[in-house]
Design an enzyme around this catalytic site. Structure first.
Site, PDB file in Angstrom:
ATOM      1  N   THR A  36      39.443  41.704  31.486  1.00 15.65           N
ATOM      2  CA  THR A  36      38.247  42.220  30.811  1.00 15.65           C
ATOM      3  C   THR A  36      38.571  43.362  29.861  1.00 15.65           C
ATOM      4  OG1 THR A  36      36.978  41.657  32.757  1.00 15.65           O
ATOM      5  CG2 THR A  36      35.964  43.224  31.242  1.00 15.65           C
ATOM      6  N   ARG A  81      30.908  30.270  37.876  1.00 20.24           N
ATOM      7  CA  ARG A  81      30.645  31.672  38.229  1.00 20.24           C
ATOM      8  C   ARG A  81      30.594  32.549  36.957  1.00 20.24           C
ATOM      9  NH1 ARG A  81      33.431  36.807  37.336  1.00 20.24           N
ATOM     10  NH2 ARG A  81      32.887  38.187  39.039  1.00 20.24           N
ATOM     11  N   VAL A  82      29.609  33.404  36.924  1.00 19.19           N
ATOM     12  CA  VAL A  82      29.489  34.374  35.833  1.00 19.19           C
ATOM     13  C   VAL A  82      29.475  35.767  36.454  1.00 19.19           C
ATOM     14  CG1 VAL A  82      27.915  35.269  34.067  1.00 19.19           C
ATOM     15  CG2 VAL A  82      28.271  32.799  34.264  1.00 19.19           C
ATOM     16  N   GLY A  83      30.207  36.686  35.849  1.00 18.62           N
ATOM     17  CA  GLY A  83      30.285  38.051  36.393  1.00 18.62           C
ATOM     18  C   GLY A  83      29.345  39.015  35.681  1.00 18.62           C
ATOM     19  N   ASP A  84      29.715  40.271  35.732  1.00 20.92           N
ATOM     20  CA  ASP A  84      28.890  41.318  35.116  1.00 20.92           C
ATOM     21  C   ASP A  84      29.091  41.431  33.604  1.00 20.92           C
ATOM     22  OD1 ASP A  84      31.561  42.107  35.611  1.00 20.92           O
ATOM     23  OD2 ASP A  84      31.035  44.212  35.348  1.00 20.92           O
ATOM     24  N   GLY A 123      32.830  42.057  39.419  1.00 22.68           N
ATOM     25  CA  GLY A 123      31.549  41.937  38.735  1.00 22.68           C
ATOM     26  C   GLY A 123      30.343  41.888  39.650  1.00 22.68           C
ATOM     27  N   GLY A 126      36.204  45.372  36.732  1.00 22.73           N
ATOM     28  CA  GLY A 126      36.370  45.243  38.175  1.00 22.73           C
ATOM     29  C   GLY A 126      35.502  44.139  38.731  1.00 22.73           C
TER      30      GLY A 126
HETATM   31  C1  SD4 Z   1      34.249  39.948  36.242  1.00 30.00           C
HETATM   32  N1  SD4 Z   1      34.218  42.286  35.716  1.00 30.00           N
HETATM   33  O1  SD4 Z   1      34.281  38.821  35.789  1.00 30.00           O
HETATM   34  C2  SD4 Z   1      34.920  41.059  35.453  1.00 30.00           C
HETATM   35  C3  SD4 Z   1      36.365  41.101  35.840  1.00 30.00           C
HETATM   36  C4  SD4 Z   1      37.150  42.311  35.440  1.00 30.00           C
HETATM   37  O2  SD4 Z   1      39.228  43.341  35.301  1.00 30.00           O
HETATM   38  O3  SD4 Z   1      36.651  43.290  34.989  1.00 30.00           O
HETATM   39  N2  SD4 Z   1      38.459  42.285  35.617  1.00 30.00           N
HETATM   40  O4  SD4 Z   1      33.745  40.226  37.334  1.00 30.00           O
END
Ligand code: SD4
Length: 346
Positions: A204, A232-235, A258, A256
């Site tokens: 990210t 899956r979708v994160g933040d 998500g 981090g």
């Molecule tokens: C996620 N926040 O997909 C992202 C991953 C990430 O360093 O930040 N990785 O959850």
């Protein structure tokens, strides 16, 4: 609600000079000369900032700086951000990104495949549609209709190796790596980490910038957590999750795990803490404390880092685990890295 007087004064103090300059110039809009600055997550933010800085230092807008900075890492071949990143558990790279300008305009794409510059697609969503977010096939069709090229969908060399390693165990443990604490130099700046993709899960890039007109913008782009469930979708593509910008107050981004950021609308929370008068570092810290409080035991097992700047160009970060670093570039000096303080000390 009774607003604590001390906090009110703190807040007013930070916006007063702007108001004075604006009125003495006879302008109706906030137009004080600001020192441009761009900050980005992780050590990979150093070259990203350089790209954004070229725009900011020649009088360009923050929104262009954060887009072009993000493009520069989306463009790298064997990197963990963009199409070169790790695939999901079914072998597909699916991209999430969002962008936000100084007028609360925002655009986002999620679960986008085979398109190289998700942040630019997100910007087009912001500028050309009445919507904020497009996902999956619809986002791809929109990208193709707007001149983006379809890529071949093959994994990058590094991602192929990582995926084959992962397939041997097929362990479904999508935990974001917790990095080793980085060594500091005399100025409390972190030494750049060695980028060994085997141990590296920074898929990210979050960027926030303040331009010479005093306007804020931000972007966040990712291939998401490696070996995640398909779909899956994160933040990262969520406004208020991976990114939030309020041009009156400040801007924040995150990296981090998500799921944990989403739970507390993390970056929106950071900006709200800045609105209450906290510095960027203290605002990030307060958001991390909120997160840890939910489940202190579980918090020992994952990493989340918040990074923020305020309207005066002050910057700061805070993370759960040690090892979160961010890159800074402003007119005073060459780009440098800063070690974030963390809740757990390692
Ligand atoms: C996620 N926040 O997909 C992202 C991953 C990430 O360093 O930040 N990785 O959850």
């Amino acid at each position: 609600m009774i607003y604590p007087r001390r906090k009110f004064l703190k807040n007013t103090a930070s916006i007063l000079p702007i108001m004075v300059i604006a009125s003495s110039c006879g302008e109706t809009k906030q137009a004080s000369a600001k020192k441009p600055i761009i900050v980005s997550t992780w050590d990979s933010g150093l070259p990203v900032n350089e790209v954004g800085w070229k725009i900011l230092s020649s009088g360009g807008k923050a929104i262009d700086a954060v887009e072009k900075g993000a493009n520069s890492i989306e463009d790298t071949i064997n990197c963990c951000v963009g199409l070169g990143g790790n695939p999901d558990r079914d072998g597909y790279v699916t991209l999430d990104a969002c962008i936000m300008d100084d007028q609360y305009n925002c655009g986002s794409v999620a679960y986008l495949q085979d398109i190289k510059y998700p942040i630019s697609v997100a910007r087009k969503v912001m500028e050309l549609t009445p919507h904020v977010m497009l996902v999956g096939e619809g986002a791809k069709q929109f990208a193709l209709a707007n001149g983006f090229k379809e890529e071949d969908g093959k994994l990058s060399e590094v991602a192929q190796i990582e995926y084959e390693k992962w397939l041997k165990k097929s362990e479904y443990k999508p935990i974001i790596n917790i990095e080793q604490t980085q060594s500091k130099n005399q100025n409390n700046q972190a030494a750049p980490a060695k980028l060994d993709n085997g141990d590296f899960n920074h898929d990210t890039m979050g960027i926030v910038a303040l331009d010479g007109q005093g306007n804020l913008s931000g972007s966040c782009t990712t291939s998401g957590m490696g070996f995640k469930m398909h779909g899956r979708v994160g933040d990262s593509p969520l406004i208020g999750g991976g990114l939030y910008v309020d041009n009156e107050i400040g801007a924040a981004t995150s990296s981090g795990q998500g799921e944990e950021v989403i739970r507390i609308c993390g970056t929106h929370l950071v900006v709200e803490y800045m609105r209450m008068g906290k510095s960027p570092t203290d605002a990030c810290k307060a958001a991390i404390e909120r997160l840890v409080k939910i489940n202190p035991e579980k918090a020992k097992t994952f990493q989340v880092g918040f990074l923020a700047i305020n309207k005066s160009g002050e910057h700061g970060a805070f993370s759960i685990q040690p090892g979160f670093v961010y890159a800074v570039k402003d007119s005073d000096q060459d780009g440098y890295l800063v070690n974030s303080e963390s809740y757990f000390k390692g």
